[in-house]
Design a protein around this motif. Structure first.
Motif, PDB file in Angstrom:
ATOM      1  N   THR A 159      98.676 145.838 -14.038  1.00 16.22           N
ATOM      2  CA  THR A 159      99.629 146.828 -14.519  1.00 16.22           C
ATOM      3  C   THR A 159     101.045 146.291 -14.349  1.00 16.22           C
ATOM      4  O   THR A 159     101.383 145.726 -13.309  1.00 16.22           O
ATOM      5  CB  THR A 159      99.490 148.153 -13.748  1.00 16.22           C
ATOM      6  OG1 THR A 159      98.142 148.605 -13.871  1.00 16.22           O
ATOM      7  CG2 THR A 159     100.430 149.213 -14.277  1.00 16.22           C
ATOM      8  N   GLN A 160     101.845 146.481 -15.377  1.00 16.04           N
ATOM      9  CA  GLN A 160     103.236 146.049 -15.345  1.00 16.04           C
ATOM     10  C   GLN A 160     104.100 147.236 -15.735  1.00 16.04           C
ATOM     11  O   GLN A 160     103.887 147.864 -16.775  1.00 16.04           O
ATOM     12  CB  GLN A 160     103.444 144.896 -16.314  1.00 16.04           C
ATOM     13  CG  GLN A 160     104.850 144.363 -16.340  1.00 16.04           C
ATOM     14  CD  GLN A 160     104.984 143.164 -17.271  1.00 16.04           C
ATOM     15  OE1 GLN A 160     104.001 142.636 -17.767  1.00 16.04           O
ATOM     16  NE2 GLN A 160     106.206 142.761 -17.519  1.00 16.04           N
ATOM     17  N   ILE A 161     105.108 147.537 -14.903  1.00 13.89           N
ATOM     18  CA  ILE A 161     106.027 148.640 -15.179  1.00 13.89           C
ATOM     19  C   ILE A 161     107.380 148.045 -15.544  1.00 13.89           C
ATOM     20  O   ILE A 161     107.966 147.292 -14.766  1.00 13.89           O
ATOM     21  CB  ILE A 161     106.157 149.578 -13.968  1.00 13.89           C
ATOM     22  CG1 ILE A 161     104.783 150.169 -13.631  1.00 13.89           C
ATOM     23  CG2 ILE A 161     107.184 150.669 -14.239  1.00 13.89           C
ATOM     24  CD1 ILE A 161     104.758 150.974 -12.359  1.00 13.89           C
ATOM     25  N   ASN A 162     107.839 148.348 -16.738  1.00 13.09           N
ATOM     26  CA  ASN A 162     109.139 147.870 -17.210  1.00 13.09           C
ATOM     27  C   ASN A 162     110.120 149.024 -17.148  1.00 13.09           C
ATOM     28  O   ASN A 162     109.889 150.068 -17.736  1.00 13.09           O
ATOM     29  CB  ASN A 162     109.044 147.361 -18.652  1.00 13.09           C
ATOM     30  CG  ASN A 162     108.063 146.223 -18.784  1.00 13.09           C
ATOM     31  OD1 ASN A 162     107.970 145.373 -17.909  1.00 13.09           O
ATOM     32  ND2 ASN A 162     107.316 146.213 -19.870  1.00 13.09           N
ATOM     33  N   SER A 163     111.233 148.821 -16.454  1.00 12.49           N
ATOM     34  CA  SER A 163     112.255 149.863 -16.421  1.00 12.49           C
ATOM     35  C   SER A 163     113.569 149.266 -16.918  1.00 12.49           C
ATOM     36  O   SER A 163     113.988 148.194 -16.503  1.00 12.49           O
ATOM     37  CB  SER A 163     112.415 150.435 -15.016  1.00 12.49           C
ATOM     38  OG  SER A 163     112.769 149.416 -14.110  1.00 12.49           O
ATOM     39  N   LYS A 180     117.069 154.132 -19.312  1.00 10.52           N
ATOM     40  CA  LYS A 180     115.975 154.501 -20.204  1.00 10.52           C
ATOM     41  C   LYS A 180     114.720 154.759 -19.381  1.00 10.52           C
ATOM     42  O   LYS A 180     114.637 154.415 -18.219  1.00 10.52           O
ATOM     43  CB  LYS A 180     115.708 153.385 -21.218  1.00 10.52           C
ATOM     44  CG  LYS A 180     116.849 153.173 -22.190  1.00 10.52           C
ATOM     45  CD  LYS A 180     116.456 152.213 -23.256  1.00 10.52           C
ATOM     46  CE  LYS A 180     117.600 152.055 -24.256  1.00 10.52           C
ATOM     47  NZ  LYS A 180     117.253 151.148 -25.328  1.00 10.52           N
ATOM     48  N   GLN A 181     113.727 155.348 -20.026  1.00 13.07           N
ATOM     49  CA  GLN A 181     112.465 155.638 -19.356  1.00 13.07           C
ATOM     50  C   GLN A 181     111.700 154.354 -19.054  1.00 13.07           C
ATOM     51  O   GLN A 181     111.886 153.326 -19.707  1.00 13.07           O
ATOM     52  CB  GLN A 181     111.589 156.523 -20.229  1.00 13.07           C
ATOM     53  CG  GLN A 181     112.063 157.946 -20.335  1.00 13.07           C
ATOM     54  CD  GLN A 181     111.070 158.751 -21.140  1.00 13.07           C
ATOM     55  OE1 GLN A 181     110.712 158.361 -22.233  1.00 13.07           O
ATOM     56  NE2 GLN A 181     110.642 159.862 -20.577  1.00 13.07           N
ATOM     57  N   GLU A 182     110.846 154.458 -18.071  1.00  9.09           N
ATOM     58  CA  GLU A 182     109.975 153.345 -17.745  1.00  9.09           C
ATOM     59  C   GLU A 182     108.852 153.255 -18.775  1.00  9.09           C
ATOM     60  O   GLU A 182     108.413 154.258 -19.313  1.00  9.09           O
ATOM     61  CB  GLU A 182     109.343 153.540 -16.363  1.00  9.09           C
ATOM     62  CG  GLU A 182     110.320 153.533 -15.230  1.00  9.09           C
ATOM     63  CD  GLU A 182     109.623 153.750 -13.896  1.00  9.09           C
ATOM     64  OE1 GLU A 182     108.465 154.190 -13.867  1.00  9.09           O
ATOM     65  OE2 GLU A 182     110.256 153.470 -12.877  1.00  9.09           O
ATOM     66  N   SER A 183     108.400 152.038 -19.042  1.00  6.78           N
ATOM     67  CA  SER A 183     107.224 151.870 -19.881  1.00  6.78           C
ATOM     68  C   SER A 183     106.182 151.102 -19.074  1.00  6.78           C
ATOM     69  O   SER A 183     106.510 150.168 -18.350  1.00  6.78           O
ATOM     70  CB  SER A 183     107.568 151.121 -21.170  1.00  6.78           C
ATOM     71  OG  SER A 183     107.959 149.802 -20.880  1.00  6.78           O
ATOM     72  N   TYR A 231      96.683 148.833 -22.727  1.00  5.79           N
ATOM     73  CA  TYR A 231      97.260 150.170 -22.807  1.00  5.79           C
ATOM     74  C   TYR A 231      98.779 150.066 -22.775  1.00  5.79           C
ATOM     75  O   TYR A 231      99.342 149.312 -21.976  1.00  5.79           O
ATOM     76  CB  TYR A 231      96.820 151.034 -21.621  1.00  5.79           C
ATOM     77  CG  TYR A 231      95.349 151.306 -21.556  1.00  5.79           C
ATOM     78  CD1 TYR A 231      94.801 152.418 -22.171  1.00  5.79           C
ATOM     79  CD2 TYR A 231      94.489 150.450 -20.857  1.00  5.79           C
ATOM     80  CE1 TYR A 231      93.446 152.682 -22.099  1.00  5.79           C
ATOM     81  CE2 TYR A 231      93.133 150.702 -20.785  1.00  5.79           C
ATOM     82  CZ  TYR A 231      92.620 151.825 -21.405  1.00  5.79           C
ATOM     83  OH  TYR A 231      91.282 152.070 -21.337  1.00  5.79           O
ATOM     84  N   LEU A 232      99.441 150.829 -23.619  1.00  8.21           N
ATOM     85  CA  LEU A 232     100.881 150.982 -23.572  1.00  8.21           C
ATOM     86  C   LEU A 232     101.122 152.439 -23.218  1.00  8.21           C
ATOM     87  O   LEU A 232     100.827 153.326 -24.018  1.00  8.21           O
ATOM     88  CB  LEU A 232     101.505 150.624 -24.922  1.00  8.21           C
ATOM     89  CG  LEU A 232     103.020 150.467 -24.966  1.00  8.21           C
ATOM     90  CD1 LEU A 232     103.511 149.492 -23.910  1.00  8.21           C
ATOM     91  CD2 LEU A 232     103.456 150.015 -26.335  1.00  8.21           C
ATOM     92  N   GLY A 233     101.603 152.658 -22.011  1.00  7.57           N
ATOM     93  CA  GLY A 233     101.669 154.021 -21.497  1.00  7.57           C
ATOM     94  C   GLY A 233     100.247 154.512 -21.269  1.00  7.57           C
ATOM     95  O   GLY A 233      99.444 153.849 -20.635  1.00  7.57           O
ATOM     96  N   GLU A 234      99.915 155.650 -21.827  1.00  6.22           N
ATOM     97  CA  GLU A 234      98.563 156.209 -21.718  1.00  6.22           C
ATOM     98  C   GLU A 234      97.694 155.892 -22.934  1.00  6.22           C
ATOM     99  O   GLU A 234      96.529 156.252 -22.981  1.00  6.22           O
ATOM    100  CB  GLU A 234      98.642 157.730 -21.536  1.00  6.22           C
ATOM    101  CG  GLU A 234      99.346 158.169 -20.273  1.00  6.22           C
ATOM    102  CD  GLU A 234      98.559 157.818 -19.024  1.00  6.22           C
ATOM    103  OE1 GLU A 234      97.325 157.939 -19.033  1.00  6.22           O
ATOM    104  OE2 GLU A 234      99.205 157.417 -18.033  1.00  6.22           O
ATOM    105  N   SER A 235      98.280 155.225 -23.934  1.00  5.55           N
ATOM    106  CA  SER A 235      97.574 155.001 -25.194  1.00  5.55           C
ATOM    107  C   SER A 235      96.920 153.627 -25.241  1.00  5.55           C
ATOM    108  O   SER A 235      97.557 152.611 -24.947  1.00  5.55           O
ATOM    109  CB  SER A 235      98.546 155.095 -26.373  1.00  5.55           C
ATOM    110  OG  SER A 235      99.170 156.341 -26.390  1.00  5.55           O
TER     111      SER A 235
END
Length: 123
Positions: free
Chosen positions: A36-40, A44-47, A66-70
């Motif tokens: 999992t990678q969290i981009n902030s 702006k919102q985190e992705s 997965y990108l977000g929950e999708s």
């Protein structure tokens, strides 16, 4: 009619007795591995990006992105093991084939690249 049933019974018996056993695969890589990678970005919102590999005992697997929950991408892959090195070969040309090794510690189990970088962690 009696001869027909006798012949059918013999053919069935021979067919069942000639079946071979499928060897059991107990490789420690079996299961679900993820990264999992969290981009902030500033202001702006985190992705979140999540990659998931599911290894099964038939030397096949499924890759999910997965990108977000999708779920945005998935494909199948083949895997093999040779002297502790796992080779992953994807069906899609967009993904590069990979070789990793397993590192098991008290805290977690992870698949690593040869240079020590983390490929995925067991879920």
């Amino acid at each position: 009619m009696k001869k027909f049933f006798s012949l059918l019974a013999i053919v069935t018996l021979i067919s069942v007795s000639n079946c071979t056993r499928i060897p059991e695969n107990n490789d420690p890589v079996l299961g679900i591995w993820s990264k999992t990678q969290i981009n902030s970005l500033e202001g702006k919102q985190e992705s979140t990006q999540k990659e998931e590999w599911i290894f099964n005992d038939a030397y096949l697997g499924r890759y999910h992105f997965y990108l977000g929950e999708s779920l945005t991408f998935y494909t199948d892959f083949r895997w093999s093991s040779d002297a502790g090195v796992y080779s992953i070969t994807y069906n899609e040309e967009e993904l590069q084939d990979t070789e990793v090794i397993m590192n098991i510690s008290e805290e977690h189990e992870q698949l690593e690249f040869a240079d020590g970088g983390v490929f995925a962690i067991r879920e």
